[in-house]
Design a protein around this motif. Structure first.
Motif, PDB file in Angstrom:
ATOM      1  N   LEU A  68       0.828  -1.198   0.000  1.00  0.00           N
ATOM      2  CA  LEU A  68       0.000   0.000   0.000  1.00  0.00           C
ATOM      3  C   LEU A  68       0.869   1.258   0.000  1.00  0.00           C
ATOM      4  CD1 LEU A  68      -2.715  -1.022   2.619  1.00  0.00           C
ATOM      5  CD2 LEU A  68      -2.884  -1.098   0.133  1.00  0.00           C
ATOM      6  N   ARG A  69       0.555   2.189  -0.890  1.00  0.00           N
ATOM      7  CA  ARG A  69       1.267   3.471  -0.932  1.00  0.00           C
ATOM      8  C   ARG A  69       0.592   4.441   0.045  1.00  0.00           C
ATOM      9  NH1 ARG A  69       0.431   6.161  -5.079  1.00  0.00           N
ATOM     10  NH2 ARG A  69      -1.201   4.907  -6.081  1.00  0.00           N
ATOM     11  N   ASN A  70       1.393   5.355   0.591  1.00  0.00           N
ATOM     12  CA  ASN A  70       0.846   6.313   1.539  1.00  0.00           C
ATOM     13  C   ASN A  70       1.603   7.634   1.461  1.00  0.00           C
ATOM     14  OD1 ASN A  70       3.041   6.312   3.822  1.00  0.00           O
ATOM     15  ND2 ASN A  70       2.688   4.149   3.338  1.00  0.00           N
ATOM     16  N   ILE A  71       0.998   8.660   2.010  1.00  0.00           N
ATOM     17  CA  ILE A  71       1.602   9.993   2.074  1.00  0.00           C
ATOM     18  C   ILE A  71       1.919  10.292   3.532  1.00  0.00           C
ATOM     19  CG2 ILE A  71       1.229  12.460   1.684  1.00  0.00           C
ATOM     20  CD1 ILE A  71      -0.671  11.731  -0.568  1.00  0.00           C
ATOM     21  N   PRO A  72       3.200  10.491   3.892  1.00  0.00           N
ATOM     22  CA  PRO A  72       3.532  10.823   5.281  1.00  0.00           C
ATOM     23  C   PRO A  72       3.054  12.236   5.627  1.00  0.00           C
ATOM     24  CG  PRO A  72       5.491  10.943   3.895  1.00  0.00           C
ATOM     25  CD  PRO A  72       4.402  10.399   3.028  1.00  0.00           C
ATOM     26  N   THR A  73       2.730  12.451   6.898  1.00  0.00           N
ATOM     27  CA  THR A  73       2.282  13.767   7.359  1.00  0.00           C
ATOM     28  C   THR A  73       3.177  14.252   8.489  1.00  0.00           C
ATOM     29  OG1 THR A  73       0.787  12.961   9.093  1.00  0.00           O
ATOM     30  CG2 THR A  73      -0.077  13.031   6.839  1.00  0.00           C
ATOM     31  N   ALA A  74       3.036  15.532   8.833  1.00  0.00           N
ATOM     32  CA  ALA A  74       3.851  16.123   9.894  1.00  0.00           C
ATOM     33  C   ALA A  74       3.503  15.570  11.267  1.00  0.00           C
ATOM     34  CB  ALA A  74       3.677  17.644   9.888  1.00  0.00           C
ATOM     35  N   THR A  75       2.341  14.916  11.406  1.00  0.00           N
ATOM     36  CA  THR A  75       1.937  14.361  12.696  1.00  0.00           C
ATOM     37  C   THR A  75       2.597  13.017  12.992  1.00  0.00           C
ATOM     38  OG1 THR A  75       0.030  13.200  11.758  1.00  0.00           O
ATOM     39  CG2 THR A  75      -0.310  15.477  12.467  1.00  0.00           C
ATOM     40  N   SER A 130       0.349   8.508   8.486  1.00  0.00           N
ATOM     41  CA  SER A 130       0.378   8.487   7.024  1.00  0.00           C
ATOM     42  C   SER A 130      -1.035   8.320   6.485  1.00  0.00           C
ATOM     43  CB  SER A 130       1.267   7.348   6.522  1.00  0.00           C
ATOM     44  OG  SER A 130       2.602   7.527   6.951  1.00  0.00           O
ATOM     45  N   LEU A 131      -1.238   8.792   5.247  1.00  0.00           N
ATOM     46  CA  LEU A 131      -2.533   8.717   4.591  1.00  0.00           C
ATOM     47  C   LEU A 131      -2.468   7.699   3.458  1.00  0.00           C
ATOM     48  CD1 LEU A 131      -3.190  12.567   4.349  1.00  0.00           C
ATOM     49  CD2 LEU A 131      -4.128  10.998   6.044  1.00  0.00           C
ATOM     50  N   LEU A 132      -3.379   6.728   3.478  1.00  0.00           N
ATOM     51  CA  LEU A 132      -3.399   5.698   2.444  1.00  0.00           C
ATOM     52  C   LEU A 132      -3.867   6.275   1.106  1.00  0.00           C
ATOM     53  CD1 LEU A 132      -4.903   2.529   4.185  1.00  0.00           C
ATOM     54  CD2 LEU A 132      -2.633   2.762   3.179  1.00  0.00           C
ATOM     55  N   VAL A 133      -3.155   5.963   0.039  1.00  0.00           N
ATOM     56  CA  VAL A 133      -3.543   6.428  -1.298  1.00  0.00           C
ATOM     57  C   VAL A 133      -3.579   5.268  -2.287  1.00  0.00           C
ATOM     58  CG1 VAL A 133      -2.781   8.816  -1.033  1.00  0.00           C
ATOM     59  CG2 VAL A 133      -1.142   7.084  -1.744  1.00  0.00           C
ATOM     60  N   GLY A 138      -4.932   0.754  -2.646  1.00  0.00           N
ATOM     61  CA  GLY A 138      -5.919  -0.190  -2.144  1.00  0.00           C
ATOM     62  C   GLY A 138      -7.311   0.414  -2.320  1.00  0.00           C
ATOM     63  N   TRP A 139      -8.224   0.066  -1.452  1.00  0.00           N
ATOM     64  CA  TRP A 139      -9.566   0.632  -1.520  1.00  0.00           C
ATOM     65  C   TRP A 139      -9.552   2.134  -1.271  1.00  0.00           C
ATOM     66  CZ3 TRP A 139     -13.584  -1.470  -3.682  1.00  0.00           C
ATOM     67  CH2 TRP A 139     -13.660  -2.856  -3.788  1.00  0.00           C
ATOM     68  N   TRP A 140      -8.608   2.604  -0.454  1.00  0.00           N
ATOM     69  CA  TRP A 140      -8.556   4.019  -0.106  1.00  0.00           C
ATOM     70  C   TRP A 140      -7.880   4.853  -1.189  1.00  0.00           C
ATOM     71  CZ3 TRP A 140     -11.328   5.495   4.075  1.00  0.00           C
ATOM     72  CH2 TRP A 140     -11.786   4.458   4.886  1.00  0.00           C
ATOM     73  N   GLY A 141      -7.453   4.207  -2.263  1.00  0.00           N
ATOM     74  CA  GLY A 141      -6.954   4.925  -3.424  1.00  0.00           C
ATOM     75  C   GLY A 141      -8.012   5.074  -4.495  1.00  0.00           C
ATOM     76  N   VAL A 142      -9.129   4.352  -4.344  1.00  0.00           N
ATOM     77  CA  VAL A 142     -10.236   4.443  -5.305  1.00  0.00           C
ATOM     78  C   VAL A 142     -11.096   5.659  -4.989  1.00  0.00           C
ATOM     79  CG1 VAL A 142     -12.253   3.268  -6.256  1.00  0.00           C
ATOM     80  CG2 VAL A 142     -10.223   1.943  -5.595  1.00  0.00           C
ATOM     81  N   VAL A 143     -11.557   5.739  -3.755  1.00  0.00           N
ATOM     82  CA  VAL A 143     -12.312   6.900  -3.258  1.00  0.00           C
ATOM     83  C   VAL A 143     -11.817   7.185  -1.843  1.00  0.00           C
ATOM     84  CG1 VAL A 143     -14.402   6.595  -4.640  1.00  0.00           C
ATOM     85  CG2 VAL A 143     -14.163   5.378  -2.480  1.00  0.00           C
ATOM     86  N   GLU A 173      -2.394  17.291  -0.737  1.00  0.00           N
ATOM     87  CA  GLU A 173      -1.782  16.364  -1.689  1.00  0.00           C
ATOM     88  C   GLU A 173      -2.620  15.091  -1.812  1.00  0.00           C
ATOM     89  OE1 GLU A 173       2.355  13.785  -2.319  1.00  0.00           O
ATOM     90  OE2 GLU A 173       2.196  15.254  -0.695  1.00  0.00           O
ATOM     91  N   TYR A 174      -3.148  14.625  -0.688  1.00  0.00           N
ATOM     92  CA  TYR A 174      -4.003  13.436  -0.698  1.00  0.00           C
ATOM     93  C   TYR A 174      -5.257  13.673  -1.546  1.00  0.00           C
ATOM     94  CZ  TYR A 174      -7.431  10.046   1.009  1.00  0.00           C
ATOM     95  OH  TYR A 174      -8.405   9.086   1.089  1.00  0.00           O
ATOM     96  N   CYS A 175      -5.865  14.857  -1.393  1.00  0.00           N
ATOM     97  CA  CYS A 175      -7.075  15.172  -2.160  1.00  0.00           C
ATOM     98  C   CYS A 175      -6.783  15.265  -3.654  1.00  0.00           C
ATOM     99  CB  CYS A 175      -7.677  16.482  -1.657  1.00  0.00           C
ATOM    100  SG  CYS A 175      -8.358  16.379   0.011  1.00  0.00           S
ATOM    101  N   ARG A 176      -5.587  15.709  -4.005  1.00  0.00           N
ATOM    102  CA  ARG A 176      -5.229  15.737  -5.428  1.00  0.00           C
ATOM    103  C   ARG A 176      -5.003  14.328  -5.962  1.00  0.00           C
ATOM    104  NH1 ARG A 176      -2.171  20.263  -3.627  1.00  0.00           N
ATOM    105  NH2 ARG A 176      -0.325  18.931  -3.406  1.00  0.00           N
ATOM    106  N   THR A 177      -4.511  13.446  -5.089  1.00  0.00           N
ATOM    107  CA  THR A 177      -4.235  12.065  -5.504  1.00  0.00           C
ATOM    108  C   THR A 177      -5.511  11.239  -5.588  1.00  0.00           C
ATOM    109  OG1 THR A 177      -2.070  12.224  -4.406  1.00  0.00           O
ATOM    110  CG2 THR A 177      -2.826  10.025  -5.014  1.00  0.00           C
TER     111      THR A 177
END
Length: 616
Positions: free
Chosen positions: A524-531, A534-537, A539-544, A602-606
């Motif tokens: 699963l690919r993800n976007i690291p955050t400052a907290t 990470s945000l999943l982008v 799997g299922w969370w990359g579809v919607v 960035e997540y919303c753009r992805t």
């Protein structure tokens, strides 16, 4: 006359040089004195100083340093090598007086004393020419408690007065023979006091559900809406054209036996909850870092409840009582939810600050009562919110559905429930059993992690879920809807697809939240955050962005289709659920943008689509 150029504007975040050193700290520009050409800046601890332009530099190029115990320069250890001058105390103290650590000229008697003297901390009082009286020690009692704490710490350490018309400070000892050990001890005590003061008032998040006025509205609207649904579905023609339904007399709402039945059901579920059966699961970290433990034996509870109901029916108990006394059972549950909400709000005032919910700490009585002031109210190890979320209402939902199937057979003279009733019962039973089997997954949801336990959740768990989610089954008792085999197959397929998406996406999210480094999730690919999260982008969370909501919507559609299209009322759940998910999506968007910042953008753009993916 040409006006001098102003290099730094009010509000600019820049790096300011600390007087008498080569160290720079992040400061905010408050203004420029045109006459003296000195900038007034404020440090992160509230210290205000006047600096020359050459002592200020742009923040670009500087790298943030980790500083021990504080980000402000006033808490750094003094390491100046220049000895302080021995002077008399001036009787005319000015508003420009600041507190700084002084180092004596005499040699220390031991290395330990030297270390102690070198460890005296610097503390600056606010430099404000227009508020000299506030800086005078005789008027310190007029300041806020937080400023008192800072000033006490300053006086306990040292004092320095800038010499007139000079660019540097004249530092001298507050007490020539001060006890450095006692000074350090007092400083630590005051710092601990500051931390407690800061924690005493937890920060509040933006108000939700229409704010304070909205809280009044929902407190009145939610019970009224439940009453409307129950009265409407009891009409001979439940069409909305017959709105409003006639109100029954007040005595029709009250039945002591119904109240006793509801209390007995809740107590029975409480006993099953506290039994040492099942896994002891660990919740997500709280603000304090603590992880609460939960007894996740929900599947065991529904199995035992089924056996108990079967035994009661074998002894002659008529379960269709639930259908014939549905209004009285709802009223009894409403009374219990009000009493529980009142208890929760009263006890929240005795809870520690770190145990309060940020979203329910507005200071408004009605809003905090509605939203929930305490995050995880517990009686010893009995978690009230977790229990109400998963037990009496959720298992009661299945019990009521089963009672409606028996009532349909009785009223329609059937030997078995209709296909529509069977589908509604099986679909919703699968939903509940899946939730109880995967009970641990609820520990990572918004309700458990962020929402306080107040009227909103208490009413929702004890009244809304068991008495409105059963509306399809209640409707089918009087309005059975025959289904053809193709329609039956299509509805079952829709339910299974929705359930698959719902379960797979929720399991993926729960596993990733609990252990992002799990090797099974390495694809699963993800976007690291400052907290640090990470945000999943993928799997299922990359579809919607909310695949679990998509699965929920498909299942809600499958629950309503067996009721047909004769009336709008059995479609209430589908309509309500769309409104609920749109609101939740809005809450998620604002909360995640606040928490994750640019990483969320960035997540919303992805992942562009929120709930429904575009089909090409």
């Amino acid at each position: 006359m040409k006006m001098p150029t102003v290099k730094y504007q009010r509000g600019d975040m820049v790096m300011g040089r600390w007087p008498g050193s080569n160290l720079y700290y992040e400061v905010k520009v408050l203004g420029l004195d045109a006459k003296s050409q000195l900038y007034t800046v404020i440090y992160k601890d509230g210290t205000e100083l006047e600096l020359k332009e050459q002592d200020i530099k742009s923040a670009a190029g500087f790298q943030s340093r980790s500083r021990s115990r504080s980000r402000s320069p006033s808490r750094r250890r003094s390491r100046s090598r220049s000895p302080a001058r021995t002077t008399r105390r001036s009787s005319s103290r000015t508003a420009a007086a600041v507190a700084a650590a002084a180092i004596t000229e005499s040699a220390p008697s031991s290395r330990r004393d030297a270390k102690l003297k070198d460890s005296v901390e610097v503390r600056l009082s606010p430099l404000q020419q227009t508020k000299a009286a506030e800086n005078n020690s005789n008027n310190k009692h007029e300041k806020k408690e937080e400023n008192n704490t800072a000033n006490e710490k300053s006086e306990a350490v040292a004092e320095a007065v800038p010499e007139k018309n000079q660019g540097r400070y004249n530092l001298r000892r507050r007490k020539d023979d001060g006890d450095f050990k006692s000074v350090e001890a007092k400083v630590e005590q005051l710092e601990e006091k500051e931390a407690k003061l800061a924690a005493a008032t937890p920060p509040s998040t933006p108000l939700d559900f229409g704010g304070k006025i909205g809280a009044y509205f929902w407190l009145l609207f939610l019970p009224a809406w439940v009453l409307f649904l129950l009265l409407q579905v009891n009409l001979e023609d439940p069409s909305l054209a017959n709105f409003p339904p006639p109100l029954p007399p007040l005595e029709a709402f009250w039945d002591v036996q119904a109240l006793g039945f509801v209390i007995l059901w809740i107590l029975f579920q409480a006993v099953l909850y506290i039994l040492p059966v099942g896994k002891l699961s660990e919740g997500m970290p709280l603000r304090s870092g603590e992880r609460l433990k939960y007894r996740t034996n929900g599947f065991f509870a529904i199995v035992v409840s089924s056996v108990a109901v079967a035994a009661a029916m074998h002894k002659g108990f008529d379960l269709t009582y639930i259908h014939s006394h549905f209004l009285q059972l709802t009223a009894a549950s409403f009374i219990i939810s009000i009493l529980l909400s009142t208890y929760l709000y009263v006890r929240s005032h005795y809870a520690a600050p770190e145990q309060l919910a940020l979203g329910g700490s507005s200071g408004n009585v009605v809003y905090d009562f509605f939203k929930g002031h305490e995050l995880n109210p517990r009686i010893k190890n009995f978690d009230l919110k977790f229990f109400c979320e998963m037990r009496p209402g959720l298992i009661g939902w299945c019990l009521i559905n089963f009672a409606m199937a028996l009532a349909e057979m009785k009223h329609q003279g059937l030997n078995a429930p209709s296909h529509s009733m069977i589908l509604v019962n099986l679909f919703q039973l699968l939903y509940v059993v899946d939730g109880l089997w995967n009970e641990e997954a609820i520990l990572t949801t918004m309700d458990l992690m962020h929402d306080g336990f107040g009227f909103m959740l208490a009413f929702g768990d004890l009244v809304w879920v068991p008495f409105t989610y059963t509306l399809q089954a209640y409707y089918l008792v009087s309005w059975p809807n025959p289904l053809s085999l193709p329609a039956l197959g299509a509805i079952v397929t829709l339910k299974l697809v929705g359930f698959y998406i719902f379960r797979k996406s929720n399991s993926e999210k729960n596993a990733f939240r609990r252990n992002p480094s799990d090797t099974r999730l390495s694809h699963l690919r993800n976007i690291p955050t400052a907290t640090g999260k990470s945000l999943l982008v993928s799997g299922w969370w990359g579809v919607v962005r909310h695949p679990n909501y998509l699965g929920d919507l498909l299942m809600a559609l499958a629950w309503s289709l067996p009721c047909g299209f004769s009336h709008l009322l059995p479609w209430y759940y589908m309509i309500y659920f769309i409104i609920l998910l749109v609101h939740r999506d809005s809450r998620d968007m604002s909360e995640c943008r606040r928490k994750y910042g640019s990483a969320w953008d960035e997540y919303c753009r992805t992942v562009r689509y929120r709930i429904i993916p575009r089909v090409y």
